[in-house]
Write a protein that holds these residues in place. Sequence first.
Motif, short mmCIF file in Angstrom:
data_model
loop_
_atom_site.label_atom_id
_atom_site.label_comp_id
_atom_site.label_asym_id
_atom_site.label_seq_id
_atom_site.Cartn_x
_atom_site.Cartn_y
_atom_site.Cartn_z
N MET A 122 0.83 -1.21 0.00
CA MET A 122 0.00 0.00 0.00
C MET A 122 0.86 1.26 0.00
O MET A 122 0.60 2.20 -0.76
CB MET A 122 -0.94 -0.01 1.21
CG MET A 122 -2.00 -1.08 1.15
SD MET A 122 -3.22 -0.97 2.50
CE MET A 122 -2.26 -1.59 3.89
N MET A 123 1.89 1.26 0.86
CA MET A 123 2.76 2.44 0.94
C MET A 123 3.48 2.67 -0.40
O MET A 123 3.57 3.80 -0.88
CB MET A 123 3.80 2.27 2.05
CG MET A 123 3.24 2.08 3.46
SD MET A 123 2.20 3.43 4.03
CE MET A 123 0.60 2.63 3.92
N GLU A 148 4.30 5.69 -5.46
CA GLU A 148 4.39 5.67 -6.92
C GLU A 148 3.39 6.62 -7.56
O GLU A 148 3.65 7.17 -8.64
CB GLU A 148 4.15 4.24 -7.44
CG GLU A 148 5.28 3.27 -7.14
CD GLU A 148 4.92 1.86 -7.57
OE1 GLU A 148 3.85 1.68 -8.22
OE2 GLU A 148 5.69 0.93 -7.26
N ASN A 149 2.27 6.83 -6.90
CA ASN A 149 1.21 7.66 -7.46
C ASN A 149 1.17 9.06 -6.85
O ASN A 149 0.20 9.80 -7.07
CB ASN A 149 -0.14 6.96 -7.30
CG ASN A 149 -0.29 5.77 -8.23
OD1 ASN A 149 -0.66 5.91 -9.39
ND2 ASN A 149 0.03 4.58 -7.73
N ALA A 188 -7.43 2.41 1.82
CA ALA A 188 -8.09 1.83 0.65
C ALA A 188 -7.88 2.66 -0.61
O ALA A 188 -7.94 2.14 -1.73
CB ALA A 188 -9.58 1.67 0.92
N GLN A 189 -7.62 3.95 -0.46
CA GLN A 189 -7.45 4.82 -1.62
C GLN A 189 -6.06 4.74 -2.24
O GLN A 189 -5.82 5.29 -3.33
CB GLN A 189 -7.71 6.28 -1.21
CG GLN A 189 -9.11 6.53 -0.67
CD GLN A 189 -9.24 7.92 -0.09
OE1 GLN A 189 -9.08 8.92 -0.79
NE2 GLN A 189 -9.53 8.00 1.20
N ASN A 193 -3.31 -0.50 -10.31
CA ASN A 193 -2.72 -1.17 -9.16
C ASN A 193 -3.43 -0.71 -7.88
O ASN A 193 -2.92 0.09 -7.11
CB ASN A 193 -1.22 -0.86 -9.06
CG ASN A 193 -0.59 -1.49 -7.81
OD1 ASN A 193 -1.08 -2.49 -7.28
ND2 ASN A 193 0.51 -0.92 -7.36
N PRO A 194 -4.64 -1.24 -7.63
CA PRO A 194 -5.42 -0.82 -6.46
C PRO A 194 -4.96 -1.53 -5.19
O PRO A 194 -5.74 -2.23 -4.54
CB PRO A 194 -6.84 -1.20 -6.85
CG PRO A 194 -6.66 -2.43 -7.70
CD PRO A 194 -5.38 -2.21 -8.47
N ALA A 195 -3.70 -1.34 -4.83
CA ALA A 195 -3.13 -2.07 -3.70
C ALA A 195 -3.90 -1.81 -2.41
O ALA A 195 -4.16 -2.73 -1.63
CB ALA A 195 -1.66 -1.68 -3.52
#
Length: 267
Positions: A135-136, A141-142, A195-196, A202-204
């Motif tokens: 998640m981190m 990355e985004n 969750a966001q 890539n919805p990690a």
Amino acid sequence: MKRLLAAVLLAAATPLTAFAQDERPQVMVLGTFHFTGGGSDYVQGQVDDYLAPARQAEIEALVESLATFEPTRIVVELVPEAEDRFNAAYQRYLAGEHELTVNERQQIGMRLAARLGHDRLYAADYQNGMDFQAMMGAAEENGQTGLLGRLPRLRTDIEALEAELNRPDVLIAQRLRVYNTPEFLAEHNVYLTLAQMGSVENPAGADEMAGWWGRNLHIFAQIAQISEPGDRILVIYGSGHKFLLDQFFQDAAEFEWVDTLDYLPTE
């Protein structure tokens, strides 16, 4: 399709039949900290010596207060595969052949079960892991700096609260009251911050939080599956789970949720 939709809407409007309204099992979730420390909590709290005489007296007072709920079943945070081993230890405790370990499952759960004359306790848990790094990494990355910024602030706040609550002059019951307040539980909406994290590709964050929701749904279902009409079920569980477990039992038509604060000592 229209007939199916009509049937679903009719079922939703039909009075509950699984349990008569006055027979619905009552469920109270006691959100706890881990007496031994550790666990998988985001912040690892400091622990005191809960076998010290003063702390043991506090636990006795806590158990006396919880006993007024008159639970018919006590559920602890433990995988079902370990339930038989746990209850074997409980039987040894009843026989005077086992000293309670420094663990809330035993210090609160076994002690209360013995006080109420229960012949066993119940285990509920489901392990599916959680990849924080995924998640981190996806958030970094985004460029989701706003989402990432909430976590260190939250960690700082929790660590400050833990330090305040872990003082020798703070009673165990006082600490538990904090962990079961709506204000404290509201901070667990951080799950939706997590969750966001990521992207459509890539919805990690969503993937990992789907697993977290799923774990707690499994726990909810396991508790539901051992319930009987008229039960009063006490669930002793890590406070990080209470946020969702409370929602599930509040929303489930087959159960009546009970506020833990009504059964915790006020001083």
